[in-house]
Scaffold this motif. Structure first.
Motif, mmCIF file in Angstrom:
data_model
loop_
_atom_site.group_PDB
_atom_site.id
_atom_site.type_symbol
_atom_site.label_atom_id
_atom_site.label_comp_id
_atom_site.label_asym_id
_atom_site.label_seq_id
_atom_site.Cartn_x
_atom_site.Cartn_y
_atom_site.Cartn_z
ATOM 1 N N VAL A 278 0.872 -1.180 0.000
ATOM 2 C CA VAL A 278 0.000 0.000 0.000
ATOM 3 C C VAL A 278 0.903 1.223 0.000
ATOM 4 C CG1 VAL A 278 -1.776 1.309 1.215
ATOM 5 C CG2 VAL A 278 -1.813 -1.186 1.263
ATOM 6 N N VAL A 279 0.604 2.212 -0.835
ATOM 7 C CA VAL A 279 1.454 3.394 -0.926
ATOM 8 C C VAL A 279 0.666 4.653 -0.607
ATOM 9 C CG1 VAL A 279 2.945 2.315 -2.650
ATOM 10 C CG2 VAL A 279 1.044 3.732 -3.408
ATOM 11 N N TRP A 280 1.399 5.642 -0.120
ATOM 12 C CA TRP A 280 0.827 6.983 0.069
ATOM 13 C C TRP A 280 1.830 8.004 -0.410
ATOM 14 C CZ3 TRP A 280 2.630 11.219 2.855
ATOM 15 C CH2 TRP A 280 1.776 12.330 2.854
ATOM 16 N N ASN A 281 1.326 9.035 -1.076
ATOM 17 C CA ASN A 281 2.165 10.126 -1.551
ATOM 18 C C ASN A 281 1.342 11.402 -1.525
ATOM 19 O OD1 ASN A 281 4.910 10.629 -2.901
ATOM 20 N ND2 ASN A 281 3.522 11.700 -4.285
ATOM 21 N N ARG A 282 2.023 12.521 -1.293
ATOM 22 C CA ARG A 282 1.292 13.795 -1.274
ATOM 23 C C ARG A 282 0.655 14.098 -2.622
ATOM 24 N NH1 ARG A 282 5.759 17.715 1.331
ATOM 25 N NH2 ARG A 282 7.037 16.437 -0.070
ATOM 26 N N THR A 283 1.253 13.572 -3.708
ATOM 27 C CA THR A 283 0.659 13.695 -5.044
ATOM 28 C C THR A 283 0.046 12.355 -5.404
ATOM 29 O OG1 THR A 283 2.411 15.251 -5.645
ATOM 30 C CG2 THR A 283 1.100 14.328 -7.441
ATOM 31 N N PRO A 284 -1.280 12.204 -5.319
ATOM 32 C CA PRO A 284 -1.906 10.895 -5.525
ATOM 33 C C PRO A 284 -1.604 10.255 -6.876
ATOM 34 C CG PRO A 284 -3.462 12.424 -4.515
ATOM 35 C CD PRO A 284 -2.253 13.233 -4.910
ATOM 36 N N ALA A 285 -1.451 11.067 -7.925
ATOM 37 C CA ALA A 285 -1.204 10.506 -9.258
ATOM 38 C C ALA A 285 0.087 9.696 -9.288
ATOM 39 C CB ALA A 285 -1.148 11.623 -10.299
ATOM 40 N N LYS A 286 1.106 10.155 -8.564
ATOM 41 C CA LYS A 286 2.368 9.405 -8.502
ATOM 42 C C LYS A 286 2.162 8.078 -7.797
ATOM 43 C CE LYS A 286 5.677 13.240 -8.651
ATOM 44 N NZ LYS A 286 6.801 13.896 -7.935
ATOM 45 N N ALA A 287 1.329 8.070 -6.762
ATOM 46 C CA ALA A 287 1.049 6.826 -6.045
ATOM 47 C C ALA A 287 0.331 5.836 -6.951
ATOM 48 C CB ALA A 287 0.222 7.121 -4.800
ATOM 49 N N ALA A 288 -0.643 6.313 -7.696
ATOM 50 C CA ALA A 288 -1.415 5.436 -8.577
ATOM 51 C C ALA A 288 -0.548 4.826 -9.666
ATOM 52 C CB ALA A 288 -2.568 6.218 -9.198
ATOM 53 N N ALA A 289 0.482 5.560 -10.099
ATOM 54 C CA ALA A 289 1.339 5.080 -11.182
ATOM 55 C C ALA A 289 2.154 3.847 -10.803
ATOM 56 C CB ALA A 289 2.277 6.194 -11.641
ATOM 57 N N THR A 290 2.274 3.550 -9.510
ATOM 58 C CA THR A 290 3.035 2.369 -9.085
ATOM 59 C C THR A 290 2.284 1.070 -9.314
ATOM 60 O OG1 THR A 290 2.179 2.402 -6.805
ATOM 61 C CG2 THR A 290 4.147 3.741 -7.282
ATOM 62 N N GLY A 291 0.959 1.156 -9.513
ATOM 63 C CA GLY A 291 0.156 -0.044 -9.666
ATOM 64 C C GLY A 291 -0.196 -0.719 -8.358
ATOM 65 N N CYS A 292 0.177 -0.097 -7.244
ATOM 66 C CA CYS A 292 -0.127 -0.638 -5.915
ATOM 67 C C CYS A 292 -1.412 -0.019 -5.375
ATOM 68 C CB CYS A 292 1.017 -0.324 -4.945
ATOM 69 S SG CYS A 292 2.614 -1.000 -5.437
ATOM 70 N N ALA A 293 -1.936 -0.597 -4.308
ATOM 71 C CA ALA A 293 -3.073 0.004 -3.625
ATOM 72 C C ALA A 293 -2.662 1.365 -3.086
ATOM 73 C CB ALA A 293 -3.546 -0.898 -2.489
ATOM 74 N N VAL A 294 -3.550 2.336 -3.186
ATOM 75 C CA VAL A 294 -3.242 3.712 -2.783
ATOM 76 C C VAL A 294 -4.096 4.105 -1.585
ATOM 77 C CG1 VAL A 294 -3.214 6.131 -3.499
ATOM 78 C CG2 VAL A 294 -2.630 4.332 -5.147
ATOM 79 N N ALA A 295 -3.450 4.630 -0.558
ATOM 80 C CA ALA A 295 -4.145 5.095 0.638
ATOM 81 C C ALA A 295 -4.354 6.602 0.562
ATOM 82 C CB ALA A 295 -3.349 4.745 1.883
ATOM 83 N N GLY A 296 -5.386 7.071 1.247
ATOM 84 C CA GLY A 296 -5.693 8.496 1.240
ATOM 85 C C GLY A 296 -4.828 9.300 2.179
ATOM 86 N N THR A 297 -4.305 8.661 3.231
ATOM 87 C CA THR A 297 -3.434 9.327 4.193
ATOM 88 C C THR A 297 -2.303 8.374 4.588
ATOM 89 O OG1 THR A 297 -4.633 8.530 6.142
ATOM 90 C CG2 THR A 297 -5.394 10.610 5.152
ATOM 91 N N ALA A 298 -1.257 8.929 5.171
ATOM 92 C CA ALA A 298 -0.175 8.083 5.675
ATOM 93 C C ALA A 298 -0.690 7.159 6.772
ATOM 94 C CB ALA A 298 0.963 8.957 6.196
ATOM 95 N N ARG A 299 -1.560 7.678 7.615
ATOM 96 C CA ARG A 299 -2.129 6.853 8.688
ATOM 97 C C ARG A 299 -2.863 5.645 8.119
ATOM 98 N NH1 ARG A 299 -6.071 8.901 13.650
ATOM 99 N NH2 ARG A 299 -6.493 6.815 14.499
#
Length: 289
Positions: free
Chosen positions: A27-48
């Protein structure tokens, strides 16, 4: 093991993709969501949210301010940690910064390690990074199954903060080599020898090394090769080296000179260029573009 990755810049994204391709649940989190989505992994809305179900958390952020911000607050890393989780802080930061966020992690019953890496994006894709890890040995043992998917070597270098110290020491050498290589290449160019000719000799001479080989395309064709490590990060890292040296009383005249050049290159609007852009900056001083 379930892994959360906080920050998907070049290295964080590379680690996320490598782990996903090995079958790890990421699961990944990034301040720029588009970069997180580009990994192909599940994306979280917050670091928590990202770390809530993780067994291992890898943090890979640009600088000390980003690290402090990511750990703290109601939606930060610390707020989502469970007892027994191991957090590996892999950002290149001041050792005092990683020691400063430790209470936020241990206060949740988790373990913090500082584990910066040495290696390129090509090496993370092959699982051949080098980790230098500081912190409790028991924590290092628990996280090895994940690190072994990313790394050719994992060194336990001492107490918390030791990993950051060794990483800054490595970068001192790497950035010194980068500066020397840029100066030598521009010298030969100004004296009339084409850069490709000079670099061919460099690569096959006494100075031939993994670094010289790895950076060849970037030095020969600076406008065609993707950025691997930007000049603004070069200046940031050398400033961290300067601060550490001042605290421990180490004299580092070469690093100070290299910081001056990197800072000037950033001021000349070259901060988003690859580290090999030092040669581009030196050419501008010589009246060439």
């Amino acid at each position: 093991m379930k892994v959360a990755i906080i920050g998907v810049g070049r290295m964080g994204a590379g680690m996320a993709v490598r782990l996903r391709e090995t079958g790890t649940e990421v699961v990944v989190w990034n301040r720029t969501p588009a970069k997180a989505a580009a990994t192909g992994c599940a994306v979280a809305g917050t670091a928590r949210e990202a770390v809530a179900a993780a067994d291992v958390v890898l943090v890979s952020l640009a600088d000390d301010a980003a690290v402090r911000s990511a750990y703290d607050g109601p939606d930060g890393v610390a707020a989502g940690l469970r007892e027994g989780v191991v957090v590996v802080e892999s950002s290149t930061i001041d050792p005092e910064t990683v020691r400063g966020v430790e209470p936020l992690v241990t206060g949740r019953g988790a373990t913090l390690l500082d584990g910066p890496v040495s290696g390129s994006i090509a090496l993370v894709e092959k699982g051949q990074l080098t980790f230098m890890v500081g912190g409790p040995a028991e924590g290092v043992d628990r996280v090895r199954p994940v690190l072994d998917l990313l790394a050719r070597q994992v060194f336990h270098v001492g107490a918390l903060g030791s990993g950051a110290i060794v990483k800054l020491s490595i970068n001192t050498v790497v950035l010194g080599l980068n500066q020397a290589l840029a100066e030598a290449l521009v010298l030969a160019e100004r004296a009339g020898v084409p850069r490709e000719t000079t670099y061919e000799v460099f690569a096959n001479s006494a100075i031939g090394s993994a670094f010289v080989s790895y950076k060849r395309a970037a030095f020969e064709r600076p406008d065609e090769v993707p950025v691997a490590f930007s000049l603004d990060l070069v200046a940031k890292d050398l400033d961290l080296v300067r601060q550490l040296a001042a605290r421990v009383g180490a004299r580092m005249p070469q690093a100070e000179a290299n910081l001056g050049v990197a800072t000037a290159a950033v001021a000349a609007a070259l901060g988003d260029r690859d580290m090999s852009g030092v040669a581009t900056y030196l050419r501008t001083l010589s009246g060439e573009l």
